[in-house]
Motif scaffolding. Structure first.
Motif, short mmCIF file in Angstrom:
data_model
loop_
_atom_site.label_atom_id
_atom_site.label_comp_id
_atom_site.label_asym_id
_atom_site.label_seq_id
_atom_site.Cartn_x
_atom_site.Cartn_y
_atom_site.Cartn_z
N LEU A 72 0.84 -1.20 0.00
CA LEU A 72 0.00 0.00 0.00
C LEU A 72 0.87 1.25 0.00
O LEU A 72 1.96 1.26 0.56
CB LEU A 72 -0.90 -0.02 1.23
CG LEU A 72 -2.13 0.89 1.23
CD1 LEU A 72 -3.13 0.44 0.18
CD2 LEU A 72 -2.78 0.89 2.62
N GLY A 73 0.36 2.32 -0.62
CA GLY A 73 1.08 3.58 -0.64
C GLY A 73 0.15 4.77 -0.59
O GLY A 73 -1.06 4.64 -0.78
N LEU A 74 0.73 5.93 -0.33
CA LEU A 74 0.01 7.21 -0.44
C LEU A 74 0.94 8.20 -1.13
O LEU A 74 1.38 9.19 -0.56
CB LEU A 74 -0.39 7.72 0.96
CG LEU A 74 -1.77 7.32 1.47
CD1 LEU A 74 -1.99 7.83 2.89
CD2 LEU A 74 -2.89 7.83 0.55
N TYR A 75 1.25 7.89 -2.39
CA TYR A 75 2.18 8.73 -3.14
C TYR A 75 1.56 9.24 -4.45
O TYR A 75 2.24 9.88 -5.24
CB TYR A 75 3.48 7.98 -3.43
CG TYR A 75 3.30 6.58 -4.01
CD1 TYR A 75 2.98 6.38 -5.35
CD2 TYR A 75 3.46 5.46 -3.20
CE1 TYR A 75 2.83 5.11 -5.87
CE2 TYR A 75 3.32 4.18 -3.71
CZ TYR A 75 3.01 4.00 -5.04
OH TYR A 75 2.85 2.74 -5.55
N SER A 76 0.28 8.95 -4.69
CA SER A 76 -0.36 9.41 -5.92
C SER A 76 -1.82 9.77 -5.65
O SER A 76 -2.39 9.38 -4.62
CB SER A 76 -0.31 8.31 -6.99
OG SER A 76 -1.21 7.25 -6.67
N ASP A 77 -2.40 10.50 -6.58
CA ASP A 77 -3.81 10.86 -6.45
C ASP A 77 -4.69 9.61 -6.44
O ASP A 77 -5.69 9.55 -5.73
CB ASP A 77 -4.23 11.77 -7.61
CG ASP A 77 -3.61 13.15 -7.53
OD1 ASP A 77 -3.07 13.51 -6.46
OD2 ASP A 77 -3.64 13.87 -8.56
N HIS A 78 -4.31 8.61 -7.23
CA HIS A 78 -5.10 7.39 -7.27
C HIS A 78 -5.02 6.66 -5.94
O HIS A 78 -6.03 6.13 -5.45
CB HIS A 78 -4.63 6.49 -8.41
CG HIS A 78 -5.56 5.35 -8.70
ND1 HIS A 78 -5.47 4.13 -8.04
CD2 HIS A 78 -6.63 5.23 -9.54
CE1 HIS A 78 -6.43 3.32 -8.47
NE2 HIS A 78 -7.14 3.96 -9.38
N ASN A 79 -3.82 6.60 -5.35
CA ASN A 79 -3.68 6.00 -4.02
C ASN A 79 -4.62 6.67 -3.03
O ASN A 79 -5.31 6.00 -2.24
CB ASN A 79 -2.26 6.19 -3.47
CG ASN A 79 -1.18 5.45 -4.22
OD1 ASN A 79 -0.01 5.73 -4.02
ND2 ASN A 79 -1.55 4.52 -5.10
N GLU A 80 -4.64 7.99 -3.06
CA GLU A 80 -5.45 8.77 -2.13
C GLU A 80 -6.94 8.48 -2.32
O GLU A 80 -7.67 8.27 -1.35
CB GLU A 80 -5.15 10.25 -2.34
CG GLU A 80 -5.81 11.18 -1.36
CD GLU A 80 -5.47 12.64 -1.66
OE1 GLU A 80 -6.37 13.49 -1.48
OE2 GLU A 80 -4.33 12.94 -2.05
#
Length: 367
Positions: A72-80
């Motif tokens: 999991l990540g929070l590094y892109s608009d799609h992740n968010e």
């Protein structure tokens, strides 16, 4: 009197309805860092587990910070957007007051690996590996990728990445953030004298080795002052010459000054040569040591599996919260079982309310 496990606790203005936490557990099921339907059902399950504190899995601040392609990540608009979708669904089924947090991290030299069920070792040439980074160019183990030592400007860029991921977490709707300074991932790689052999201001003395963690905490708190901030810390490395309890107390004190409201006291993970003990609650002593030494609330974790065991940790003043991981995977209603065993109310969704008497009957029969 209400069991200690089911008494509320307030940390930096954020009130949790009880002291039972779902510990963050990697699911290795994301799509380029984005939560999938697996996360949707998993977070909804956590929401209905009876735990008032839900910390979702290690969430990486950049693509190359992931352990595996499935992390999991929070590094892109799609992740968010994907995180918000899953979190919104979890909130719709959670009992009132349940709080959700995300654990921000970077895997450092333990990145570019296979999923556990694919072998778990370093990615092979035909598996789209990437260059790993760390405090120093020391591989985790023989046969692992040799990381590149981070340059000064890269360190500052990564600190900024933590702050940006925190802003994404806030926009997605999380209530709090936990920094992952444990288990041999990048923040801990800087903390440990075994993996940090730098001679600049990021290495050497404990003050220098903790600088990365402290500056990340400062940057995150500045980026999202409205979110409660905690940290998971490997309090003991279990290797001769490694990071140990006395240093962990000083790190906890420094993080507290930056606004960190609790320490989740874990251990190990930075060396394959660790001599990790095993047994019920084997890390509770570490939570107790940090609680007393740094005067900061702590969360105990590690082979806590029975309600009476969790209750004793809190009732004896050894920690302020307890977190379970595998127990919640094995029993998604573990919190209900604990409530039934300790005489506390079970807050079930209306659709599930008819099962409460069954749970209570099971616990009476087991007792």
């Amino acid at each position: 009197m209400t069991a200690a496990l089911f008494q509320p606790i307030t940390l930096d203005g954020l009130t949790f309805p009880n002291r039972l936490a779902v510990a963050p557990m990697c699911q290795y099921s994301a799509d380029d860092g984005s939560a999938t339907d697996w996360h949707l059902q998993q977070w909804m399950s956590y929401a209905m587990s009876g735990a008032g504190i839900v910390t979702v899995e290690m969430t990486d601040v950049e693509r190359h910070g992931r352990i595996s392609h499935g992390c999991l990540g929070l590094y892109s608009d799609h992740n968010e957007a994907a995180a918000k979708r899953a979190l919104d669904a979890a909130r719709r089924v959670a009992p009132a007051g349940t709080k959700f947090g995300t654990q921000l991290a970077h895997a450092g030299r333990k990145a570019s690996c296979q999923r556990p069920w694919e072998g778990g070792g370093p990615l092979k040439a035909d598996q789209d590996p990437w260059q790993t980074v760390s405090a120093s160019a020391i591989p985790y183990d023989e046969g692992w990728h040799t990381p590149r030592a981070l340059e000064e400007d890269e360190i500052h860029r990564l600190i900024d990445r933590f702050a940006e991921a925190a802003r994404r977490a806030e926009r997605a709707g999380f209530d709090f953030i936990e920094l992952h300074a444990a288990h041999g991932y990048l923040i801990f790689q800087f903390l440990s004298p075994l993996s940090n052999r730098r001679t600049d201001r990021w290495g050497g003395s404990l003050e220098n080795r903790m600088r990365f963690a402290v500056e990340i905490a400062r940057a995150v708190k500045k980026a999202v002052p409205g979110l409660m901030l905690g940290a998971r810390l490997s309090v003991k490395e279990w290797v001769d010459g490694g990071f140990d309890v006395d240093e962990a107390v000083e790190v906890a004190k420094a993080l507290k000054k930056e606004g960190v409201a609790y320490i989740c006291a874990s251990s190990g993970g930075n060396s394959p040569h660790q001599k990790l003990p095993s047994g019920p609650g084997y890390q509770v002593d570490l939570a107790e040591a940090i609680r007393k030494g740094a005067d900061i609330p702590t969360r105990a974790v590690g082979l806590i599996t029975e309600p009476q065991q969790a209750e004793a940790v809190l009732a004896e003043g050894r920690a302020d919260m307890v977190a379970l991981a595998r127990a919640f995977l094995a029993d998604p209603r573990w919190g209900w079982r604990a409530a039934a065993a300790l005489g506390a109310p079970i807050h079930a969704a209306p659709q599930l309310a008819r099962s409460v008497t069954t749970m209570e009957h099971w616990e009476k029969a087991a007792g």
